[in-house]
Write a protein that holds these residues in place. Structure first.
Motif, mmCIF file in Angstrom:
data_model
loop_
_atom_site.group_PDB
_atom_site.id
_atom_site.type_symbol
_atom_site.label_atom_id
_atom_site.label_comp_id
_atom_site.label_asym_id
_atom_site.label_seq_id
_atom_site.Cartn_x
_atom_site.Cartn_y
_atom_site.Cartn_z
ATOM 1 N N UNK A 261 0.875 -1.329 0.013
ATOM 2 C CA UNK A 261 0.046 -0.034 -0.045
ATOM 3 C C UNK A 261 0.878 1.334 0.092
ATOM 4 N N UNK A 262 0.319 2.387 -0.267
ATOM 5 C CA UNK A 262 0.973 3.709 -0.361
ATOM 6 C C UNK A 262 1.293 3.967 1.115
ATOM 7 N N UNK A 263 2.576 4.378 1.330
ATOM 8 C CA UNK A 263 3.054 4.859 2.609
ATOM 9 C C UNK A 263 2.258 5.912 3.234
ATOM 10 N N UNK A 264 1.524 6.809 2.617
ATOM 11 C CA UNK A 264 0.990 7.872 2.931
ATOM 12 C C UNK A 264 -0.674 7.702 3.377
ATOM 13 N N UNK A 265 -1.213 6.609 3.126
ATOM 14 C CA UNK A 265 -2.387 6.054 3.556
ATOM 15 C C UNK A 265 -2.746 6.420 4.823
ATOM 16 N N UNK A 266 -3.918 6.955 5.531
ATOM 17 C CA UNK A 266 -4.454 6.972 6.722
ATOM 18 C C UNK A 266 -3.963 5.668 7.373
ATOM 19 N N UNK A 267 -3.316 5.519 8.551
ATOM 20 C CA UNK A 267 -2.931 4.475 9.201
ATOM 21 C C UNK A 267 -4.177 3.584 9.468
ATOM 22 N N UNK A 268 -5.318 4.182 9.685
ATOM 23 C CA UNK A 268 -6.342 3.225 10.049
ATOM 24 C C UNK A 268 -6.810 2.636 8.764
ATOM 25 N N UNK A 269 -6.582 3.168 7.645
ATOM 26 C CA UNK A 269 -7.083 2.596 6.333
ATOM 27 C C UNK A 269 -5.969 1.580 5.937
ATOM 28 N N UNK A 271 -3.936 -0.293 8.000
ATOM 29 C CA UNK A 271 -3.949 -1.344 8.684
ATOM 30 C C UNK A 271 -5.404 -2.193 8.365
ATOM 31 N N UNK A 272 -6.566 -1.322 7.748
ATOM 32 C CA UNK A 272 -7.666 -2.237 7.595
ATOM 33 C C UNK A 272 -7.440 -2.996 6.276
ATOM 34 N N UNK A 273 -6.568 -2.224 5.290
ATOM 35 C CA UNK A 273 -6.261 -3.012 4.144
ATOM 36 C C UNK A 273 -5.379 -4.377 4.282
ATOM 37 N N UNK A 274 -4.509 -4.316 5.251
ATOM 38 C CA UNK A 274 -3.806 -5.523 5.426
ATOM 39 C C UNK A 274 -4.789 -6.657 6.228
ATOM 40 N N UNK A 275 -5.578 -6.323 6.920
ATOM 41 C CA UNK A 275 -6.578 -7.267 7.384
ATOM 42 C C UNK A 275 -7.530 -7.673 6.382
ATOM 43 N N UNK A 276 -7.999 -7.020 5.558
ATOM 44 C CA UNK A 276 -8.748 -7.082 4.441
ATOM 45 C C UNK A 276 -8.023 -8.416 3.613
ATOM 46 N N UNK A 277 -6.928 -8.280 3.235
ATOM 47 C CA UNK A 277 -5.963 -9.105 2.414
ATOM 48 C C UNK A 277 -5.955 -10.404 2.997
ATOM 49 N N UNK A 278 -5.477 -10.182 4.429
ATOM 50 C CA UNK A 278 -4.635 -11.413 5.155
ATOM 51 C C UNK A 278 -5.881 -12.281 5.575
#
Length: 329
Positions: A261-269, A271-278
């Motif tokens: 993911x892009x480094x400058x995404x809102x941290x909560x977003x 973290x959510x992306x990582x959770x959605x993927x895994x």
């Protein structure tokens, strides 16, 4: 990636460094390692930190997602469609699949802020990290771990070539300058085996792994180093007859494409992306397309890409803008 596109990307990256002012947090950075001046790495994990100022965080209504163009981009747009739909439900956002035609275009899209999450090929992952602020967090795999691949040297089955040494003076296709298995690994590994790229044979860039494979089949090239997983998928899909190809060299195993993911995404977003993927489990069509992989396995760039960075450094092509500038010449 053609040499013309490589030159264009080199110029674009260098120009971007001046066109975009580095955030104050990046300007004040005391530790960035190999990262571009736009980014900072205070914790030493080798990837760009999120901006320290919340006003620099990105929380888009539409997430733009893509996958590395190792083959026809349309193929992967269809393969990832079920996941794209699930990602939208999981994040509560619209997800747009963006078809890219080259590794350079994909990297520049994330650097410029037009791409939020993406699958990058093994070699280009390093450039995406250092030049575009990508933060790798997963690799395709299964319950036993992440999925890997090898560099395979392919020749026609009816050719006389049995070893790498037999290929001196022949026409050999590399894929693109930033490709790990298609260019960097051969430059780092072949010399100790008696075959030096550029010296013992002319490097001809095909642009993509599938084009290298088809070029060997058609006789345009005498041989081609490609990623084993891409070649295997082509055989399984019936794009190429495996009986017409012979493998004369196999390397050690590398991690396959990263998801970042892009480094400058809102941290909560982020973290959510990582959770959605895994938490996602592949449907049967995705499992078939990706050689039995059924999930996204968490990884870190620092650990999983150590061998890839070693190859890049050993081949004299570290993952930085200067490498692209050299390729421009």
């Amino acid at each position: 990636m053609t040499q013309a596109r490589t030159r264009l990307f080199a110029a674009t990256v260098i120009a971007s460094a001046y066109a975009f002012a580095a955030p104050a947090s990046a300007q004040d950075c005391q530790s960035r390692g190999d990262l571009d001046q736009l980014y900072c790495d205070r914790n030493g994990d080798l990837v760009a930190d999120a901006p320290t100022d919340a006003k620099d965080w990105k929380d888009p209504d539409t997430l733009v997602f893509t996958y590395t163009p190792v083959e026809d981009p349309a193929v992967y747009a269809n393969i990832f469609k079920p996941f794209q739909e699930e990602l939208g439900k999981c994040t509560g956002k619209k997800v747009l699949y963006f078809q890219v035609q080259s590794n350079a275009a994909e990297i520049e899209a994330m650097r410029s802020g037009r791409l939020h999450v993406a699958g990058f090929s093994t070699g280009p992952t390093g450039f995406a990290v250092n030049l575009a602020g990508a933060v790798p967090f997963a690799v395709k795999g299964d319950e036993s771990g992440f999925q890997g691949y090898q560099l395979w040297m392919l020749v026609k089955a009816d050719s006389p070539y049995k070893t790498l040494g037999d290929l001196k003076g022949k026409k050999i296709a590399h894929t693109s300058p930033s490709s790990n298995s298609g260019n960097l690994a051969p430059r780092a590994l072949f010399p100790e085996l008696g075959l030096v790229p550029e010296k013992d044979y002319q490097v001809l860039y095909s642009g993509k792994h599938d084009q290298s494979v088809m070029g060997v089949v058609s006789g345009d090239y005498d041989a081609a180093p490609v990623a084993s997983d891409v070649y295997t998928r082509m055989v399984h899909r019936g794009q190429v007859d495996g009986n017409k190809i012979r493998v004369i060299y196999k390397s050690e195993t590398f991690p396959t494409s990263s998801f970042a993911h892009a480094h400058n995404l809102k941290p909560e977003l982020a973290q959510k992306l990582v959770q959605c993927f895994t938490s996602y489990r592949f449907p049967e069509e995705m499992k078939k397309a990706f050689e039995g992989a059924d999930r996204f396995v968490p990884v870190t760039y620092k650990d999983a890409w150590a061998v890839v960075r070693k190859v890049a450094d050993g081949s004299g092509t570290p993952f930085n803008a200067a490498t692209y500038a050299k390729q421009k010449q």
